[in-house]
Motif scaffolding. Structure first.
Motif, PDB file in Angstrom:
ATOM      1  N   GLU A 253      -5.268 -24.711  -0.538  1.00  0.00           N
ATOM      2  CA  GLU A 253      -5.469 -24.782   0.913  1.00  0.00           C
ATOM      3  C   GLU A 253      -5.046 -23.499   1.640  1.00  0.00           C
ATOM      4  O   GLU A 253      -5.354 -23.316   2.814  1.00  0.00           O
ATOM      5  N   ALA A 254      -4.346 -22.617   0.944  1.00  0.00           N
ATOM      6  CA  ALA A 254      -3.852 -21.385   1.568  1.00  0.00           C
ATOM      7  C   ALA A 254      -4.887 -20.264   1.432  1.00  0.00           C
ATOM      8  O   ALA A 254      -5.604 -20.185   0.436  1.00  0.00           O
ATOM      9  N   LEU A 255      -4.924 -19.410   2.444  1.00  0.00           N
ATOM     10  CA  LEU A 255      -5.849 -18.279   2.442  1.00  0.00           C
ATOM     11  C   LEU A 255      -5.148 -17.080   3.078  1.00  0.00           C
ATOM     12  O   LEU A 255      -4.605 -17.182   4.184  1.00  0.00           O
ATOM     13  N   ALA A 256      -5.137 -15.962   2.355  1.00  0.00           N
ATOM     14  CA  ALA A 256      -4.474 -14.752   2.855  1.00  0.00           C
ATOM     15  C   ALA A 256      -5.400 -13.557   2.752  1.00  0.00           C
ATOM     16  O   ALA A 256      -6.207 -13.455   1.819  1.00  0.00           O
ATOM     17  N   GLN A 257      -5.275 -12.657   3.705  1.00  0.00           N
ATOM     18  CA  GLN A 257      -6.050 -11.426   3.713  1.00  0.00           C
ATOM     19  C   GLN A 257      -5.093 -10.241   3.721  1.00  0.00           C
ATOM     20  O   GLN A 257      -4.094 -10.237   4.445  1.00  0.00           O
ATOM     21  N   ALA A 258      -5.407  -9.240   2.901  1.00  0.00           N
ATOM     22  CA  ALA A 258      -4.615  -8.015   2.867  1.00  0.00           C
ATOM     23  C   ALA A 258      -5.535  -6.810   2.967  1.00  0.00           C
ATOM     24  O   ALA A 258      -6.610  -6.786   2.360  1.00  0.00           O
ATOM     25  N   VAL A 259      -5.097  -5.820   3.732  1.00  0.00           N
ATOM     26  CA  VAL A 259      -5.783  -4.541   3.824  1.00  0.00           C
ATOM     27  C   VAL A 259      -4.739  -3.461   3.563  1.00  0.00           C
ATOM     28  O   VAL A 259      -3.667  -3.469   4.167  1.00  0.00           O
ATOM     29  N   VAL A 260      -5.045  -2.560   2.631  1.00  0.00           N
ATOM     30  CA  VAL A 260      -4.097  -1.518   2.226  1.00  0.00           C
ATOM     31  C   VAL A 260      -4.710  -0.148   2.451  1.00  0.00           C
ATOM     32  O   VAL A 260      -5.867   0.095   2.090  1.00  0.00           O
ATOM     33  N   ASP A 261      -3.923   0.744   3.022  1.00  0.00           N
ATOM     34  CA  ASP A 261      -4.283   2.148   3.166  1.00  0.00           C
ATOM     35  C   ASP A 261      -3.144   2.968   2.550  1.00  0.00           C
ATOM     36  O   ASP A 261      -2.000   2.877   2.991  1.00  0.00           O
ATOM     37  N   VAL A 262      -3.464   3.744   1.518  1.00  0.00           N
ATOM     38  CA  VAL A 262      -2.465   4.632   0.914  1.00  0.00           C
ATOM     39  C   VAL A 262      -2.377   5.866   1.817  1.00  0.00           C
ATOM     40  O   VAL A 262      -2.891   6.929   1.514  1.00  0.00           O
ATOM     41  N   SER A 263      -1.735   5.686   2.938  1.00  0.00           N
ATOM     42  CA  SER A 263      -1.810   6.626   4.056  1.00  0.00           C
ATOM     43  C   SER A 263      -0.698   7.657   4.072  1.00  0.00           C
ATOM     44  O   SER A 263      -0.801   8.672   4.758  1.00  0.00           O
ATOM     45  N   GLY A 264       0.403   7.370   3.381  1.00  0.00           N
ATOM     46  CA  GLY A 264       1.594   8.192   3.524  1.00  0.00           C
ATOM     47  C   GLY A 264       2.395   7.846   4.769  1.00  0.00           C
ATOM     48  O   GLY A 264       3.445   8.431   5.023  1.00  0.00           O
ATOM     49  N   ARG A 265       1.883   6.900   5.548  1.00  0.00           N
ATOM     50  CA  ARG A 265       2.565   6.462   6.772  1.00  0.00           C
ATOM     51  C   ARG A 265       2.949   4.988   6.602  1.00  0.00           C
ATOM     52  O   ARG A 265       2.099   4.108   6.681  1.00  0.00           O
ATOM     53  N   PRO A 266       4.230   4.713   6.381  1.00  0.00           N
ATOM     54  CA  PRO A 266       4.649   3.333   6.162  1.00  0.00           C
ATOM     55  C   PRO A 266       4.484   2.483   7.416  1.00  0.00           C
ATOM     56  O   PRO A 266       5.016   2.821   8.475  1.00  0.00           O
ATOM     57  N   TYR A 267       3.743   1.391   7.284  1.00  0.00           N
ATOM     58  CA  TYR A 267       3.553   0.493   8.426  1.00  0.00           C
ATOM     59  C   TYR A 267       3.110  -0.856   7.895  1.00  0.00           C
ATOM     60  O   TYR A 267       2.209  -0.940   7.065  1.00  0.00           O
TER      61      TYR A 267
END
Length: 201
Positions: A103-117
């Motif tokens: 029943e759980a649903l998660a979305q992740a977006v990753v940018d290897v940006s060098g800027r931690p956020y």
């Protein structure tokens, strides 16, 4: 692929002792022992779905709380990611994933940006107080992602879109992060050099 993207790090404090080895170009093999069983479960899922090889041995003052052990493991994992990535030449840089667990649903977006956020949202009210596995509080999910993103230099947007069972929610978050991370750090043969108009990440 030329240089192996491997990092081996350790960290010793009065609160914990962490030894970790990471291979970004692995097959999903892992050996995890943090003395926090549910955290072991989450890290095993991360390795499997990110297709990284991960060895972690962690010991800490879990008689007080699991907080220090979990946070410090996240710090070392983040630092190992940064080290293994090197100058980031030839990587895809961006990744995104939408992952269900019942029943759980998660979305992740990753940018290897060098800027931690980290932007983290959507966990249901009270999730942070729930004890998963009898000792791992829901609040630690966000906290470990804060540690990883800060020390790996990643920008991560992680959103829980639905869910009722705290175990399912936490695991869906880790699996979504793993799949997005896998995309972001993979080599793209069409990328020449650093994938940034600034020439550095």
């Amino acid at each position: 692929m030329s240089t192996p993207r491997i990092a081996e790090l350790s960290r010793e404090t009065s609160e914990s002792s962490i030894a970790l080895r990471l291979n970004l170009d692995g097959t999903g093999r892992s050996s995890i022992s943090t003395t926090v069983p549910f955290f072991d479960h989450l890290l095993t899922a991360f390795a499997k779905h990110a297709l990284v090889d991960l060895d972690v041995t962690a010991r800490g003052d879990i008689d007080i709380d699991v907080h220090h052990t979990v946070e410090d493991t996240g710090i070392v994992l983040g630092a190992a990611i940064a080290q293994a990535l090197g100058d980031k030449a030839g990587i895809a840089r961006f990744g995104d994933a939408l992952v269900p667990l019942d029943e759980a649903l998660a979305q992740a977006v990753v940018d290897v940006s060098g800027r931690p956020y980290l932007v983290h949202s959507g966990e249901p009210a009270g999730f942070e107080f729930h004890l998963i596995g009898g000792h791992f509080t829901g609040s630690m999910v966000r906290h470990v992602f804060e540690a990883i993103t800060m020390h790996a230099g990643l920008t991560v947007h992680l959103t829980v879109l639905g869910g009722r069972d705290p175990h399912h929610i936490a695991e869906a978050e880790f699996k979504a992060f793993a799949r997005a991370f896998r995309q972001a750090v993979q080599h793209d043969p069409r990328v020449q050099g650093i994938p940034s108009t600034k020439g550095a990440l």
